[in-house]
Design an enzyme around this catalytic site. Structure first.
Site, PDB file in Angstrom:
ATOM      1  N   LYS A  35      58.182  23.430-126.025  1.00  0.00           N
ATOM      2  CA  LYS A  35      57.469  23.588-126.751  1.00  0.00           C
ATOM      3  C   LYS A  35      56.285  24.076-124.828  1.00  0.00           C
ATOM      4  CE  LYS A  35      55.422  19.416-126.801  1.00  0.00           C
ATOM      5  NZ  LYS A  35      53.955  18.170-127.752  1.00  0.00           N
ATOM      6  N   ARG A 131      46.916  11.209-134.965  1.00  0.00           N
ATOM      7  CA  ARG A 131      46.901  12.660-134.863  1.00  0.00           C
ATOM      8  C   ARG A 131      47.088  13.519-136.030  1.00  0.00           C
ATOM      9  NH1 ARG A 131      49.431  14.270-129.696  1.00  0.00           N
ATOM     10  NH2 ARG A 131      51.390  14.565-131.046  1.00  0.00           N
ATOM     11  N   TYR A 255      37.299  23.228 -97.045  1.00  0.00           N
ATOM     12  CA  TYR A 255      35.928  24.231 -97.524  1.00  0.00           C
ATOM     13  C   TYR A 255      35.579  22.191 -97.682  1.00  0.00           C
ATOM     14  CZ  TYR A 255      37.191  28.678 -99.690  1.00  0.00           C
ATOM     15  OH  TYR A 255      36.674  29.245 -99.918  1.00  0.00           O
ATOM     16  N   MET A 303      42.137  28.008-103.287  1.00  0.00           N
ATOM     17  CA  MET A 303      42.040  28.465-104.491  1.00  0.00           C
ATOM     18  C   MET A 303      43.567  29.541-104.711  1.00  0.00           C
ATOM     19  SD  MET A 303      40.872  32.096-106.923  1.00  0.00           S
ATOM     20  CE  MET A 303      39.463  31.144-107.269  1.00  0.00           C
TER      21      MET A 303
END
Length: 358
Positions: A35, A131, A255, A303
């Site tokens: 999955k 669940r 940063y 990023m």
């Protein structure tokens, strides 16, 4: 020229890990859980690599099964979350998919469905995960109702563990006991063990194991474990040094100036960032390998880039190979540093990262 950020998927390692899972109960069957795009490794490629060995495949939902069928995968595929709307049952029947059932209401929807061929159902019990699943007190009645339907080709008994990755806790034994009490007298195949259950709980190794994270070479356990230590990592996340600079004491990196040099340092910039799926919270000290030499990340992950400490390393130039996790640094170690689990690392890799299959 392509950007250097690469996830190399070692298909032989995945085959090795599947065989290891199978060896835990060699007389039983093992379903390869693929999955979430095979936990970020590529569902179609992993399924093709395992199709000659895996007894079946497990996916979360019908969309994932469609992708595999359209790619030519013919082995049985179990929908672990079952069907979401009754109209999916026609496709499930036509494509010979197996389907989890987790509520009496779904059984009534099956009874009302018009299907071309009977379906193999897996009736899920809520033994403590809370669940999905039929309550233990309703399980026998639900089984009797489902197995009697002409729409049902067979019914496998199923539950899922909440804490098998913490073998020191009594929770898994309690779930096994609750499950066994509820299925007493039913003659049907049984599936209980996920990866942690397969490796650490012998009483859970029943008709079907469901190895997932272990296929990809990551351990579900916080501590070393005999079987988990035999796994081979299936994904190597790598990139390259694209710039080098020398900094003086008092100069900062990245940063918010979260890292400031206390001595002269050589810093490398690596083409890898959180937009690629590398965790932003991998701060100063997170290990990396640069041309086979162990180093560390310094400052904040950006990023598209991150900085590594090259001080004292030998022979490092632009283009130097950087491993973020893989064969030299485990994904478990990186996940632990970031306060997460390997699942999130693997599934977080984005399409900006080039995948190479070996």
């Amino acid at each position: 020229m392509a950007r250097a950020a690469t996830a190399t998927i070692h298909l032989d390692a995945i085959r090795h890990n599947y065989r290891l899972a199978k060896s835990m109960a060699p007389e039983q069957q093992a379903m390869a859980i693929i999955k979430a795009n095979a936990y970020g490794h590529g569902a179609i490629e992993v399924a093709k690599a395992l199709e000659d060995e895996a007894d079946a495949f497990g996916v979360a939902c019908i969309e994932e099964a469609v992708e595999l069928r359209e790619a030519g995968i013919v082995k049985p595929i179990l929908l672990l979350e079952g069907f979401f709307t009754p109209d999916e049952l026609a496709y499930i029947s036509e494509q010979n998919l197996w389907c989890a059932v987790h509520s009496p209401a779904q059984i009534e929807q099956i009874a009302a469905a018009d299907v071309a061929h009977p379906i193999h159902f897996w009736l899920k019990m809520d033994s403590g995960m809370h669940r999905l699943g039929v309550l233990p007190s309703e399980y026998r009645q639900s089984y009797d109702r489902l197995v009697a339907l002409p729409q049902a080709a067979s019914v496998t008994l199923m539950t899922h563990f909440s804490s098998a990755d913490e073998p020191e806790l009594p929770v898994t034994a309690e779930q096994v006991a609750a499950f066994d009490a509820a299925i007493q007298g039913i003659e049907a195949p049984v599936s209980m063990a996920n990866s942690a259950g397969t490796m650490a709980h012998a009483t859970a190794r029943r008709s079907w194991q469901r190895p997932g994270i272990m296929l990809y070479g990551a351990s579900p356990f916080a501590a070393p474990q005999e079987i988990a230590d035999q796994l081979k990592p299936a994904m190597s996340l790598t990139s390259e040094v694209i710039a080098i600079r020398d900094l003086e004491p008092g100069e900062s990196v990245g940063y918010s100036c979260t890292f400031t040099c206390e001595e002269p340092m050589r810093i490398g910039t690596v083409a890898m960032g959180y937009a690629d799926g590398y965790p932003r919270y991998a701060g100063t000290g997170t290990p990396v390998m640069v041309n086979g030499q162990k180093s560390r990340i310094i400052g904040r992950v950006s990023m598209d880039m991150l900085a590594v400490d090259l001080t004292g390393l030998e022979g490092i130039e632009c283009g130097a190979h950087v491993e973020l996790w893989g064969e030299q640094i485990s994904a478990n170690e990186i996940a632990d540093r970031c306060g997460t689990i390997p699942y999130t690392l693997f599934t977080g890799i984005t399409r900006r990262v080039h995948k190479v299959y070996k």
